[in-house]
Structures are given as structure tokens and as C-alpha cells.
Design a protein around this motif. Sequence first.
Motif, PDB file in Angstrom:
ATOM      1  N   GLN A 319       0.823  -1.209   0.000  1.00 51.00           N
ATOM      2  CA  GLN A 319       0.000   0.000   0.000  1.00 51.00           C
ATOM      3  C   GLN A 319       0.854   1.253   0.000  1.00 51.00           C
ATOM      4  O   GLN A 319       0.477   2.271  -0.597  1.00 51.00           O
ATOM      5  N   ARG A 320       1.990   1.203   0.655  1.00 53.73           N
ATOM      6  CA  ARG A 320       2.873   2.367   0.667  1.00 53.73           C
ATOM      7  C   ARG A 320       3.601   2.553  -0.660  1.00 53.73           C
ATOM      8  O   ARG A 320       3.956   3.664  -1.022  1.00 53.73           O
ATOM      9  N   TYR A 322       2.242   1.444  -3.655  1.00 51.47           N
ATOM     10  CA  TYR A 322       1.270   1.583  -4.746  1.00 51.47           C
ATOM     11  C   TYR A 322      -0.016   2.195  -4.201  1.00 51.47           C
ATOM     12  O   TYR A 322      -0.809   1.521  -3.539  1.00 51.47           O
ATOM     13  N   ASP A 323      -0.220   3.472  -4.485  1.00 51.49           N
ATOM     14  CA  ASP A 323      -1.360   4.206  -3.941  1.00 51.49           C
ATOM     15  C   ASP A 323      -2.700   3.550  -4.257  1.00 51.49           C
ATOM     16  O   ASP A 323      -3.643   3.609  -3.463  1.00 51.49           O
ATOM     17  N   GLU A 324      -2.818   2.929  -5.431  1.00 49.53           N
ATOM     18  CA  GLU A 324      -4.097   2.359  -5.848  1.00 49.53           C
ATOM     19  C   GLU A 324      -4.568   1.251  -4.914  1.00 49.53           C
ATOM     20  O   GLU A 324      -5.762   0.936  -4.849  1.00 49.53           O
ATOM     21  N   LYS A 326      -4.196   1.281  -1.608  1.00 47.40           N
ATOM     22  CA  LYS A 326      -4.515   1.795  -0.277  1.00 47.40           C
ATOM     23  C   LYS A 326      -6.003   1.679   0.012  1.00 47.40           C
ATOM     24  O   LYS A 326      -6.839   1.769  -0.888  1.00 47.40           O
ATOM     25  N   ARG A 438      -7.135   7.909   4.962  1.00 45.50           N
ATOM     26  CA  ARG A 438      -6.261   7.067   4.145  1.00 45.50           C
ATOM     27  C   ARG A 438      -4.842   7.542   4.352  1.00 45.50           C
ATOM     28  O   ARG A 438      -4.573   8.748   4.433  1.00 45.50           O
ATOM     29  N   GLU A 439      -3.895   6.596   4.451  1.00 40.42           N
ATOM     30  CA  GLU A 439      -2.512   6.986   4.680  1.00 40.42           C
ATOM     31  C   GLU A 439      -2.025   7.865   3.544  1.00 40.42           C
ATOM     32  O   GLU A 439      -2.261   7.587   2.362  1.00 40.42           O
ATOM     33  N   THR A 441       0.392   9.759   0.882  1.00 38.94           N
ATOM     34  CA  THR A 441       1.451   9.268   0.002  1.00 38.94           C
ATOM     35  C   THR A 441       2.806   9.653   0.557  1.00 38.94           C
ATOM     36  O   THR A 441       3.028  10.795   0.954  1.00 38.94           O
TER      37      THR A 441
END
Length: 446
Positions: A319-320, A322-324, A326, A438-439, A441
Motif C-alpha cells: 500500500q505504501r 502503490y497508492d491504488e 490503499k 487514508r494513509e 502518500t
Amino acid sequence: MKRLILILGAMFLVFSLSAQRQVDSLSQYHRSSLYSILIKHSQLPYGEAIDSAFMIMPVPDKFNDHNLAVRSFESSAKKVKKAADNKKKDIQNMSDIQAFFEAESTAKGIVSKWFNRDAATGLCNMDLISERGFYDASQLDIRLAEQSTRGKAQLADAGDKLIGNTYVLVNDITFVDRGEVSQGVGTGLRVLGLLAGAILGTDVSDLTDATASMVENIDGFKVNITSYLYRLAWNEDLLWDFYSRFYADENYSESDRIANRDRFNAVAGNDPLYSLEFVGKTTTGAGNMSSKYFAEQSKEEQMLKVCTRAIDKSIVQLQRQYDEFKVNVPIYRINEDGTVDVQIGLKEGVNIKSEYDVLMPEEDAEGRIFYTKVGSLRPEKGKIWDNRFGAMEDAEALANDKDAKADEDAEGGNAYLEATTFKVITGGNRIVPGCLVREATIKRVK
């Protein structure tokens, strides 16, 4: 600011002050869907134990369970590659993965599951899409969609936000026995002690025995994991193509249903119509804490905890990168002092340096959903929830075993909390119940 909406029926209910309603509403937000697969190494130590543990692991609670019937396949590798051969290992693994996808018609199976399609009869329904998207099922009827611009927009939105966010995570997990290593080191220390005593003419056996025993008591083990992430290739054209050529419910004539069934059954596993796109990979590991209590547990019990945590760590790293991939998580509670509670923690990679965006759901004129950033949060020191698999068990062991040592991933976490508390960095009173977090970027130096 555009008006807030109820996303897909009940997605973002305004939270009441009732704690029960807060808990109930946590299930009502869009989750990505996940199908998790294991690359088996049956010939390796604890290969079968890893496979058994994998099959009973809970699905990560921030994802919808989209597992298909076949959950694992055997690696074609004769032995595990050394670290220096990681590139060769990846090539071999990805070749095995692609062969599995084609043999099992994985992408086609994922699409079929979305529509609850019965392979024998060809009958489909919208129940799963309705359930996961919080739609009124009648609004997803294709005949209504053909007559309504808004209906078409909602269906396209469902295809994009739901079906289009279906991922496959393929995990290569191998075992590293720390207990065996420490036992070997302990034996070596005893031998060195005897040699030192002979050379110095001094009896140091008590000292070396004590040191060796301490090393051997570092029981337990670790697993290494490489996870490969794929995403279902999906777009609006594929959605409408499925409806026009393959979809059939009880209102269809028998001849139309049979024709649609046969057309879909004829789609081969390697047909480019449905495919999985490679997103990326990550490698990490996880181990159990050092404790007499855990040393007494069976390897199967320890394996379940360690493998579950390893996959959770892989998901965080992916997830860190590749934003998609997350996930969005709803705010759990806004406290009187202005802080915000969210039910994420160490399992999702929260640490004192983390930063999270706060997102407000909005809709455009056609009813499509989009998100606007309205603020940012950071976790408060000492108030990060340790929600990893088996965390409460770890906490009790630490409390009852003076020799217990927490594992390296436990830093800053508290298993006795029910959420992580965040302080508001920006956004102030724009952050309200119903927002998602959401975390943020991570900005990387090129």
C-alpha cells in the motif's frame, strides 16, 4: 461545497452519539476485494504447516473476501533460491503464477463471482454487488440502467469502485527456524568455553553454560515472505459487454439464458478478454516474540500467528508503494478534546511518524462518487492500537513472563486499546463523522 450524500444507499450514515451505532456503521464503506493465494513448498521444513495455517487465516478486515475455491499451488522450484538469486526466484515465481492463472481461469472466475454466476445454468444476480456497494438491488437491474442516465452512472461507478478494485495477492512464504540456529550457537559456545578453560587453565564452564542456555532459550521462528500483487483488468466497456453477452437472470428466456451461458463458458483461461495486471511485489518477514509461553505452543499455533502477521506486513508495504492499493477507513469517533479515533493500528502500519489524509465523499452531477481531501491527521504518542493477530496474547505474556521480550514490530503499540487516537493537523471543523481516512502518500527521493 457540494452536498454530502449517502454513498450507495447507506455507505456514509451520519454517526449518532450511540456507541453501538458507531460500531454498526463501520461496516458500511467501500472496501477493495482480495483473493489471497499461497505458493506451496511442500518439500521444505514446515511447508505443510504453512499451507495449513494459510488456509485458516482470517481475511484482512479492511478487504472483502473474494477468495475462489483453489487457494494454493505447488512451486516448480526444486529448492529455495538464495538471496543472491532473488531475480531468478521472481522470474520462476511469476512464471508459475501466470501458469496458475491460465489453468484456473482466475480472472474469469473473479468476474463470475462478482455476478454470483452459476456455471451450470448461467443464471446471475446482482446480490454481491448490491451488498458490497450498498446499492438498492433494483437500481442495478440492467433494464433500468438502459433507460436511466443516473442508473447507468451508478452501474459504471459500481464497476469502477467495486469490480475494478479486485486484487489478487500471491504469497511465497518460507520458514526460518530461529530455535535451531540458537541451539547451534549455544552448542558452539559450550565448545569454545571448554577450549578457553584448557588454554587459560581456568574453569569457565559455569559461565559458558549459562550463556549457552540463554541463547538456546531464544526459541521460536520466523518466516520470510514475498508477495506479488495483481489487479483485475476492468473497465466500463467490459462491464457493459458482460451485461449484453453473458448476464442472464430468471427474467431471461431459456434460449437467451442458454446462449449467454454457453458464450461465457467458452471464454478460455488465457483469453485476453479477462486478465490480471501485475501491480508490484514486496519482500518482508515476521517472527514470534521470545517467551517461555510461546515456546510451549505448538509450531502450528505459532505458524498461524507469524504467517498472518507476515501477510499483513506485506499488504502495508504494498500500500505504501502503490497508492491504488490503499484502503479507506471511516472515522470511528470524534472526541471531546478534538482528537479523532480510527480503528487502525500496528497491523495497518501505523507509527508515530505516520500521516493520514481525511477525505470527504462527494458526487458529481451524474451520481459518480469522488473524494476531496479536507484535512490531515497524525497519531498521538502512546495511543497507537496494537491490533495485530494475537496481540492481546502477546500483551498477557509480557505481563506474566518477566523474561519475555516483545517482537520488533510491537514498538509503540498498546493491545488494550480499541482504536488509534489521532491529533488533527489540518482541517479543523471540516472533519466530521462520515469522513474517511487514508494513509498519505510517502514522498520518495528519486
